[in-house]
Motif scaffolding. Structure first.
Motif, PDB file in Angstrom:
ATOM      1  N   LEU A 190      51.167  44.036  29.446  1.00  0.00           N
ATOM      2  CA  LEU A 190      50.473  44.621  30.608  1.00  0.00           C
ATOM      3  C   LEU A 190      49.957  43.531  31.554  1.00  0.00           C
ATOM      4  CD1 LEU A 190      48.707  47.540  28.754  1.00  0.00           C
ATOM      5  CD2 LEU A 190      50.230  47.810  30.708  1.00  0.00           C
ATOM      6  N   SER A 195      50.537  44.929  38.975  1.00  0.00           N
ATOM      7  CA  SER A 195      49.661  46.110  38.946  1.00  0.00           C
ATOM      8  C   SER A 195      50.149  47.202  39.897  1.00  0.00           C
ATOM      9  CB  SER A 195      48.224  45.709  39.274  1.00  0.00           C
ATOM     10  OG  SER A 195      48.228  44.885  40.416  1.00  0.00           O
ATOM     11  N   SER A 196      51.206  46.929  40.660  1.00  0.00           N
ATOM     12  CA  SER A 196      51.802  47.950  41.530  1.00  0.00           C
ATOM     13  C   SER A 196      52.800  48.826  40.773  1.00  0.00           C
ATOM     14  CB  SER A 196      52.512  47.265  42.689  1.00  0.00           C
ATOM     15  OG  SER A 196      53.451  46.333  42.174  1.00  0.00           O
ATOM     16  N   PHE A 224      43.284  48.020  32.731  1.00  0.00           N
ATOM     17  CA  PHE A 224      44.501  48.138  33.542  1.00  0.00           C
ATOM     18  C   PHE A 224      44.529  49.479  34.269  1.00  0.00           C
ATOM     19  CE2 PHE A 224      45.439  45.409  29.900  1.00  0.00           C
ATOM     20  CZ  PHE A 224      45.902  44.260  30.534  1.00  0.00           C
ATOM     21  N   ASN A 226      46.711  50.490  36.208  1.00  0.00           N
ATOM     22  CA  ASN A 226      48.088  50.986  36.325  1.00  0.00           C
ATOM     23  C   ASN A 226      48.647  51.463  34.981  1.00  0.00           C
ATOM     24  OD1 ASN A 226      48.010  48.298  35.370  1.00  0.00           O
ATOM     25  ND2 ASN A 226      50.157  47.972  35.935  1.00  0.00           N
TER      26      ASN A 226
END
Ligand SMILES: *Cc1c(COP(=O)(O)O)cnc(C)c1O
Length: 379
Positions: A190, A195-196, A224, A226
């Motif tokens: 991760l 993060s997109s 996270f 995302n």
């Protein structure tokens, strides 16, 4: 003659095959005229639903003329308490498959792509391709991998990332292989994913996972934004027929899913039964114990038969056979036992067998022994 109906279907439908479900017991009973059928094909709970869940569902039946609570408030509240998470982080689905579809409809289109592993759950390719997005299939770990043969290869997944990729699907544990990923490996992954990109952690088998190095990704949600974790009431909670699942995510992600969600996607009996199931920790514990004992029983018999099987953190086991899995599946059907061939997952030498009650496991093992000795005798 032009194929007008073929041209009518959106192009991506020509790349899809319908999902192949486990054969229903009633269908085999009709075909064979058998009465005592054992179904170990769909990873259902062999102990059935919690009696509390049955009562709760029953108590809603006089309200079948009313629409259900479209927000599923009571179930969500219970889940928020259970996970100590903001209620706005929760999305309910008509099974967790519904959530997977909400994700592809919210975050993918014909310009975008998703990554998932070879031998991963069949609903990922179906729902990705259904919205016209590109499916990028990462190679799995090799068959002779010392720990996780055929498991997800997280570095291979990272290698497929490009600017079109918006979603990555990871099943932990995975179906049909049963393989899993350790929490630390997941966290390292991760950290490397931009993060997109949304990472979907499918934990449909979370409640079965009894292996020491397995942990849920729910603890990583605060780190996270995302990340989205999906869970199901279909497997260890024994409510597959009612269709309830949910996801935990950043509230912004939940808000987007809610925009495409059908207003009454989870029905009243399902909401009530799922809420009650969360209160029956005894039933869940019994189900987990049955699973642990069943896996011990199956593994020791398979060892005696000299058959290899994959490591599993689920309520099922993948068995490697000296012949095609589909042939063994067909031979077992004739004996009234339904398992799952997984050639559709590019594992033609295997069958996937759900852990049953001990008497069901015994009947399966006896039948498997007969089937294998018959074919060796003929060879
Ligand atoms: C069974 C399963 C699901 C979902 O089941 P639902 O009944 O839709 O909740 C999701 N992911 C995996 C890996 C599964 O095996």
């Amino acid at each position: 003659m032009t194929d007008e109906l073929g041209a009518l279907a959106v192009p991506q439908l020509h790349t899809l095959r319908p999902y192949e479900p486990g054969k229903p017991e009633s269908e085999l009973a009709r075909e064979l005229g058998l009465s005592h059928i054992i179904k170990l094909a769909s990873n259902e709970n062999p102990l059935g639903p919690s009696p509390k869940a049955i009562l709760a569902a029953q108590s809603t039946l006089s309200e079948l003329h009313r629409y259900p609570d479209g927000n599923g408030f009571i179930l969500k509240q219970k889940l928020a308490d259970l996970h100590t998470i903001d209620i706005n982080s929760i999305t309910l689905g008509n099974g967790s498959n519904d959530i997977l579809e909400l994700i592809t409809r919210s975050f993918l289109n014909t310009e975008r792509a998703a990554i998932f592993s070879r031998h991963a759950f069949a609903v990922y390719p179906i729902s990705v391709r259904a919205v016209g997005a590109t499916a990028k299939v990462s190679p799995a770990l090799p068959a002779d991998h010392p720990k996780m043969p055929y498991g997800h290869d997280l570095s291979a997944m990272l290698n497929l990332i490009d600017e079109r990729v918006k979603v990555i699907f990871i099943a932990n544990p995975n179906n049909p292989t049963g393989t899993w990923i350790e929490l630390q490996a997941l966290e390292n992954f991760l950290i490397r994913v931009p993060s997109s990109i949304l990472v979907v952690l499918d934990e449909a088998y979370f409640e079965c996972a009894q292996v020491p190095d397995y942990a849920s990704a729910v603890s990583l949600l605060t780190k996270f934004a995302n990340l989205i974790v999906t869970r199901s009431f279909s497997k260890m909670h024994g409510l597959a027929n009612l269709r309830v699942g949910y996801s935990l995510s950043h509230p912004r992600i939940a808000d987007y899913l809610n925009r495409v969600r059908q207003p009454f996607n989870v029905n009243g009996p399902a909401l009530a039964a799922a809420t009650a199931a969360l209160d029956d920790s005894e039933h869940l514990e019994n189900s987990r114990e049955n699973n642990t004992r069943g896996l011990i029983q199956l593994r020791s018999a398979l060892d005696n038969l000299g058959l290899r099987y994959l490591p599993t953190a689920g309520n099922f086991i993948c068995i490697e056979l000296p012949q095609l899995g589909r042939d063994v599946f067909n031979a077992l059907l004739k004996k009234g036992i339904i398992v799952r061939p997984i050639d559709g997952y590019e594992l033609p030498q295997f069958i996937r067998v759900t852990v049953g009650r001990s008497d069901e496991n015994t009947r399966f093992l006896t039948a498997l022994t007969e089937v294998l000795s018959m074919t060796t005798a003929h060879a």
